[in-house]
Design a protein around this motif. Structure first.
Motif, PDB file in Angstrom:
ATOM      1  N   GLY A 112       0.808  -1.212   0.000  1.00 33.47           N
ATOM      2  CA  GLY A 112       0.000   0.000   0.000  1.00 33.47           C
ATOM      3  C   GLY A 112       0.840   1.262   0.000  1.00 33.47           C
ATOM      4  N   LEU A 113       1.909   1.275   0.761  1.00 31.97           N
ATOM      5  CA  LEU A 113       2.753   2.474   0.824  1.00 31.97           C
ATOM      6  C   LEU A 113       3.510   2.704  -0.476  1.00 31.97           C
ATOM      7  CD1 LEU A 113       4.221   2.072   4.441  1.00 31.97           C
ATOM      8  CD2 LEU A 113       2.403   3.630   3.688  1.00 31.97           C
ATOM      9  N   SER A 114       3.868   1.625  -1.169  1.00 30.06           N
ATOM     10  CA  SER A 114       4.644   1.774  -2.410  1.00 30.06           C
ATOM     11  C   SER A 114       3.855   2.471  -3.508  1.00 30.06           C
ATOM     12  CB  SER A 114       5.102   0.396  -2.896  1.00 30.06           C
ATOM     13  OG  SER A 114       3.998  -0.408  -3.288  1.00 30.06           O
ATOM     14  N   TYR A 172       9.327   1.927  -8.413  1.00 35.82           N
ATOM     15  CA  TYR A 172       8.047   1.469  -7.857  1.00 35.82           C
ATOM     16  C   TYR A 172       7.876  -0.034  -8.023  1.00 35.82           C
ATOM     17  CZ  TYR A 172       3.036   0.424  -8.011  1.00 35.82           C
ATOM     18  OH  TYR A 172       1.804  -0.146  -7.842  1.00 35.82           O
ATOM     19  N   CYS A 173       8.210  -0.550  -9.207  1.00 40.85           N
ATOM     20  CA  CYS A 173       8.059  -1.981  -9.472  1.00 40.85           C
ATOM     21  C   CYS A 173       8.979  -2.819  -8.593  1.00 40.85           C
ATOM     22  CB  CYS A 173       8.339  -2.269 -10.947  1.00 40.85           C
ATOM     23  SG  CYS A 173       7.090  -1.612 -12.078  1.00 40.85           S
ATOM     24  N   ILE A 174      10.179  -2.325  -8.307  1.00 41.52           N
ATOM     25  CA  ILE A 174      11.114  -3.061  -7.456  1.00 41.52           C
ATOM     26  C   ILE A 174      10.552  -3.190  -6.038  1.00 41.52           C
ATOM     27  CG2 ILE A 174      13.392  -2.986  -6.379  1.00 41.52           C
ATOM     28  CD1 ILE A 174      14.435  -1.667  -8.941  1.00 41.52           C
ATOM     29  N   ILE A 175      10.101  -2.067  -5.484  1.00 41.75           N
ATOM     30  CA  ILE A 175       9.565  -2.090  -4.118  1.00 41.75           C
ATOM     31  C   ILE A 175       8.274  -2.906  -4.065  1.00 41.75           C
ATOM     32  CG2 ILE A 175       8.663  -0.661  -2.243  1.00 41.75           C
ATOM     33  CD1 ILE A 175      10.510   1.558  -3.176  1.00 41.75           C
ATOM     34  N   LEU A 176       7.405  -2.722  -5.059  1.00 39.38           N
ATOM     35  CA  LEU A 176       6.149  -3.466  -5.088  1.00 39.38           C
ATOM     36  C   LEU A 176       6.391  -4.966  -5.205  1.00 39.38           C
ATOM     37  CD1 LEU A 176       3.023  -3.382  -5.218  1.00 39.38           C
ATOM     38  CD2 LEU A 176       3.239  -3.223  -7.708  1.00 39.38           C
ATOM     39  N   SER A 221       6.085 -10.359  -3.032  1.00 38.54           N
ATOM     40  CA  SER A 221       6.681 -11.666  -2.757  1.00 38.54           C
ATOM     41  C   SER A 221       6.198 -12.205  -1.420  1.00 38.54           C
ATOM     42  CB  SER A 221       8.209 -11.548  -2.752  1.00 38.54           C
ATOM     43  OG  SER A 221       8.690 -11.132  -4.003  1.00 38.54           O
ATOM     44  N   GLY A 222       6.132 -11.323  -0.428  1.00 40.99           N
ATOM     45  CA  GLY A 222       5.630 -11.744   0.870  1.00 40.99           C
ATOM     46  C   GLY A 222       4.166 -12.120   0.831  1.00 40.99           C
TER      47      GLY A 222
END
Length: 490
Positions: free
Chosen positions: A342-344, A360-364, A369-370
């Motif tokens: 949500g924060l990303s 954005y895609c890296i953090i998302l 993954s989790g």
């Protein structure tokens, strides 16, 4: 023939070894062909919109129906699994998926696409995916957490390859021929189903439902019979129909678990609310990027970046969550991953430049993954394995409702405001609120259970509790709440 009967006829297969790893490989491919397939639907968004002269809201119904039916067909899948076994359900799903995509290549209107690629392909993917997850739970006990995480890497592979393949085929031969080719690719689900041979479970892990139980309402029927009532009496027949209906709902939709198991109740409500915003970036990221001047090939590459990073992060998440310290507490890891998702989304609101979207895609992808690795493992933690198929049915049908209405409602908002930023605002709201709800609710439930156990110990043996407090307290702390004690992977 039920799953238990099919298992009994199959040769005994040791769990966590041998053929189990072939089943895991089949599950990896299976999840890439089903869940991973939904990642490429956004690539066709603009072409379908122009082809059928549809609005954002109308076009977004297509991926919404696919994803919603994929998740919401759980009860039907549960019936197939119980009656014919997991292998049959997986192979039937592969046939339906292929048929739906081949039929969609001949559609003349967007409504026809809802039926073929939406309903038929989505239902087939549901059968293949959920039956595959259930079979994986039977083949793995000790390494179940790792197996689920490894199987979910198939979704990552799908997220990586489907968008790239879709964009290439779309540029070369158009969306109709691309859908025709996709129909042939999805038929490989049948091959994965053939690998999933029935397994003979150990006596200790046989479903409790195999034991003879007195059916609800049987005593009432016997009482009426003893009073001279005929078994064909209209009142008795109506009572029997209600009883059978209740038994069917309890067997395939697990309403009894939802009412009695607070952990399952909290988790199901939280994930259902979360799905209102979880699918929005996957549907609208490519249209959002192209709308802001990013080339189509680069826009499709964004989804592939998410999937590529998932390939490496999901197994690590599975190994981490499988550690003894997280037994019974994986829900907190799951809530943290949802919160990060949500924060990303606020990164996309700041800028739509390609470099920013990559960040954005890296953090998302790390957060996803989790979510992906833990979704079904947490469900296995809070319900017994012999009721997992039924619990999964209710779990998925509830989340499918929000998956269905989330993207079209957001698309309607974009049509009215002409502002794609509302996609990410909405997504962040639902994800963050769901994460906070699940995390704090489980913490409160855990605290309540500990207080109840402490008071019960005090009432049962007050003298021992008073003079041996230091020796009993660590035991109470080391125990996980009852809601989490059903299934562990250790």
């Amino acid at each position: 023939m039920s799953q238990g009967e099919a298992a009994g006829r199959g040769a005994a297969k040791p769990q966590d070894q041998g053929w189990a790893w072939m089943v895991l490989l089949a599950a990896v491919v299976l999840q890439g062909l089903t869940l991973g397939f939904t990642s490429c639907l956004g690539v066709f968004f603009t072409d379908l919109q122009h082809e059928f002269q549809a609005s954002n809201s109308q076009t977004s119904w297509f991926p919404s129906i696919v994803v919603a039916v994929l998740h919401g067909g759980g009860p039907l899948c549960s019936i197939l699994v119980k009656q014919f076994g997991c292998r049959f359900a997986v192979m039937l799903g592969g046939l339906l998926s292929g048929l739906g995509m081949v039929s969609s290549s001949f559609c003349k209107s967007i409504s026809q696409l809802y039926l073929t690629a939406g309903l038929i392909t989505g239902l087939g993917s549901c059968f293949s995916f959920q039956a595959g997850v259930t079979m994986l739970g039977y083949y793995f006990v000790r390494w179940r957490t790792l197996a689920n995480a490894m199987a979910s890497t198939g979704v990552s592979l799908g997220f990586t390859l489907w968008p790239l393949l879709s964009q290439y085929l779309l540029d070369e031969m158009g969306w109709r021929n691309t859908f025709l080719i996709f129909g042939g690719i999805l038929l490989n689900c049948c091959v994965c189903g053939a690998i999933m041979r029935p397994i003979q479970l150990a006596s200790g892990s046989l479903p409790q439902s195999a034991k003879p139980k007195e059916e609800p309402g049987s005593r009432a029927e016997e009482a009426q019979m003893s009073n001279g009532a005929s078994p064909y009496h209209p009142t008795l027949q109506q009572h029997n129909r209600r009883t059978k209906c209740f038994q069917m709902l309890q067997k395939y939709l697990a309403f009894d678990i939802f009412c009695e198991n607070k952990g399952y109740q909290i988790y199901t409500i939280g994930v259902t609310w979360m799905m209102m915003g979880f699918a929005l970036p996957h549907v609208y990221l490519v249209p959002y990027a192209t709308h802001n001047g990013v080339e189509e090939r680069k826009a499709a590459l964004l989804i592939s970046i998410i999937g590529f990073i998932n390939i490496f992060i999901r197994p690590l998440t599975g190994l981490l969550s499988g550690h003894r310290v997280f037994t019974g507490r994986r829900i907190y890891l799951f809530s943290l991953a949802v919160l990060l998702c949500g924060l990303s989304n606020f990164i996309c609101v700041i800028s739509a430049e390609f470099s920013v979207l990559i960040l954005y895609c890296i953090i998302l992808s790390i957060a996803m993954s989790g979510v992906g690795a833990l979704t079904f493992q947490v469900l296995m933690d809070v319900v017994e394995m012999d009721r997992f198929s039924s619990a999964l049915g209710l779990f998925t049908i509830l989340e499918s409702i929000t998956l269905l209405i989330g993207p079209p409602l957001t698309g309607l908002l974009v049509d009215i405001t002409s502002d794609f930023h509302y996609v990410f605002y909405n997504s962040s709201f639902f994800l963050i609120s769901a994460a906070l709800f699940m995390g704090f609710s489980y913490w409160a439930l855990e605290k309540k259970n500990k207080l109840r156990e402490a008071s019960k110990a005090c009432l049962d043996n007050p003298s021992r509790y008073q003079y041996s407090e230091t020796s009993t307290e660590p035991k109470a702390e080391s125990q996980s709440p009852p809601a989490f004690e059903y299934i562990t992977s250790i």
